[in-house]
Design an enzyme around this catalytic site. Structure first.
Site, PDB file in Angstrom:
ATOM      1  N   HIS A 140      39.406  22.192  -6.057  1.00  0.00           N
ATOM      2  CA  HIS A 140      38.220  21.204  -6.820  1.00  0.00           C
ATOM      3  C   HIS A 140      37.337  20.783  -5.342  1.00  0.00           C
ATOM      4  O   HIS A 140      37.343  19.637  -5.006  1.00  0.00           O
ATOM      5  CB  HIS A 140      38.764  19.816  -6.517  1.00  0.00           C
ATOM      6  N   HIS A 155      35.887  15.459 -14.388  1.00  0.00           N
ATOM      7  CA  HIS A 155      37.447  15.196 -14.481  1.00  0.00           C
ATOM      8  C   HIS A 155      37.342  14.082 -15.588  1.00  0.00           C
ATOM      9  O   HIS A 155      38.511  13.388 -15.319  1.00  0.00           O
ATOM     10  CB  HIS A 155      37.941  15.634 -13.188  1.00  0.00           C
ATOM     11  N   GLU A 182      37.687  20.506 -19.240  1.00  0.00           N
ATOM     12  CA  GLU A 182      37.054  20.695 -18.371  1.00  0.00           C
ATOM     13  C   GLU A 182      36.462  21.957 -18.311  1.00  0.00           C
ATOM     14  O   GLU A 182      37.023  22.814 -17.781  1.00  0.00           O
ATOM     15  CB  GLU A 182      37.805  20.254 -16.855  1.00  0.00           C
TER      16      GLU A 182
HETATM   17  C1  GLA Z   1      43.188  20.031 -12.914  1.00  0.00           C
HETATM   18  C2  GLA Z   1      44.134  20.537 -11.551  1.00  0.00           C
HETATM   19  C3  GLA Z   1      45.458  19.693 -12.184  1.00  0.00           C
HETATM   20  C4  GLA Z   1      45.638  19.246 -11.576  1.00  0.00           C
HETATM   21  C5  GLA Z   1      44.915  17.984 -11.844  1.00  0.00           C
HETATM   22  C6  GLA Z   1      44.467  16.705 -10.715  1.00  0.00           C
HETATM   23  O1  GLA Z   1      43.549  20.205 -14.243  1.00  0.00           O
HETATM   24  O2  GLA Z   1      43.981  21.880 -12.637  1.00  0.00           O
HETATM   25  O3  GLA Z   1      46.425  20.940 -11.598  1.00  0.00           O
HETATM   26  O4  GLA Z   1      45.041  19.267 -10.552  1.00  0.00           O
HETATM   27  O5  GLA Z   1      42.867  18.148 -11.827  1.00  0.00           O
HETATM   28  O6  GLA Z   1      45.215  16.602 -10.948  1.00  0.00           O
END
Ligand code: GLA
Length: 350
Positions: A106, A177, A315
């Site tokens: 991220h 997110h 997402e």
């Molecule tokens: C995304 C990732 C997950 C986790 C979340 C935040 O969805 O794929 O593995 O890191 O973000 O916790």
């Protein structure tokens, strides 16, 4: 009716005021922070008119700055994982901060989810959030100028439009997110929510949740949501991929691929409240994440603890680790090009 309001939400340690914007239209009330571009609440009525917040989040700024697993945030420069925080572009290898086991997740430790965005009202029913990420920010090349529009439609739908330009070749993969619970945040698990995904394939992952490169059919696996089914139905199936991720944390390849306009990707329906959400996107993939890392240590706006599977993230994005996977749709952005991505979350009751 449409209104746009702004108030002070809190203050960062360096003295910067953080603001909260409120938009209202078509039965949706949306609260957005300039910190992280976070959707703090997304409120909608159920079939009896009872309003609930459908998005996990906190009531105060300090929880967002210290403990948030990206609740509601804008994610950049690169949503999802880049293996070993490293990629090569035009013969140069770039190193990114590693913040998820051996990987960069991220956008790195100080991603766009932790920046204060410039926010201005846009068109009476929307906001435009702007951010400049300097060359070298979190290891990424090129100065990236990013704009994100949050727009409420007449029908209460939320549309997110992302744009970015760069002054040097780079990679970009922006997403939102939001953690959805259509029964209301803090109301318990989403196991009964019925999820439908227009995805016949997904990307299996290694033990660090990096795609192995295989494009696997969902047929005959717990990843088959082509006919809507309860999220919880196959969650305890024992499939090696589910064990690896402690649930769903996988990139689903949307059958439609990259499109100019948002096209249908997902439906989510909560039989209890009657709330239905559809997701349409220009993106070729969607990370399906079942809140596996929520372990009961965080309490949200309702004052109730969040536990595993208390929400679902859908997402929209390009695939994880694309910069290292030439066979995946490209995430490269070059000077003179404009990165564009749009996703629409529409709501109804049944
Ligand atoms: C995304 C990732 C997950 C986790 C979340 C935040 O969805 O794929 O593995 O890191 O973000 O916790």
């Amino acid at each position: 009716m449409s209104t746009t309001r702004r108030e002070v939400f809190g203050r960062l340690a360096d003295g910067t005021d953080v603001h909260r914007w409120t938009l209202e239209r078509g039965g949706t009330l949306l609260r957005v922070l300039d910190y992280g571009g976070i959707v703090q609440t997304l409120e909608r009525p159920d079939r009896t008119g009872h309003v609930a917040n459908l998005s996990l989040g906190f009531p105060d700024l300090v929880s967002y700055t210290t403990a948030s697993p990206y609740f509601g945030a804008l994610i950049g420069r690169y949503g999802n994982r880049i293996a070993e925080g490293r990629f090569t572009l035009d013969g140069t290898t770039y190193h990114l901060p590693v913040n998820d086991g051996p990987n960069s997740l991220h956008g790195g430790e100080d991603g766009f989810d932790k920046r204060v965005w410039d926010v201005r009202p846009n068109g009476g029913h929307g906001l435009t959030l702007a951010l400049t990420s300097p060359h070298g920010d979190q290891g990424y090349p090129g100065r990236l100028d990013v704009e994100v529009d949050y727009t409420l439609g007449e029908d209460g739908s939320l549309r997110i439009d992302y744009r970015a330009v760069t002054d040097a070749p780079t990679v970009v993969n922006l997403t939102s997110h939001i953690y959805f619970n259509l029964a209301g945040e803090g109301s318990g698990g989403v196991g009964d929510h019925r999820l439908g995904l227009a995805a016949a394939h997904y990307t299996p992952v290694d033990e660090h949740l990096i795609p192995t490169g295989e494009i696997a059919p969902v047929a005959g696996t717990p990843f088959d949501f082509r006919r809507a089914k309860p999220v919880g139905r196959d969650l305890r199936d024992g499939h090696p991929q589910l064990l690896r991720a402690q649930g769903y944390d996988h990139n689903m390849l949307l059958d439609k691929g990259v499109t100019e306009e948002p096209e249908h990707a997902a439906t989510l329906y909560d039989p209890g409240s009657g709330r239905l959400m559809t997701v349409a996107t220009t993106e070729p993939a969607l990370q399906l994440y079942s809140g596996n890392f929520l372990d009961g240590t965080l309490t949200g706006g309702s004052g109730r603890a969040y536990r595993q599977t208390d929400a679902l993230c859908l997402e929209t994005q390009h695939c994880p680790d694309s910069p290292n996977r030439p066979s995946f749709p490209s995430t490269v952005l070059r000077p003179g090009e404009t990165y564009r991505s749009s996703t629409v979350y529409a709501f109804a009751v049944r």
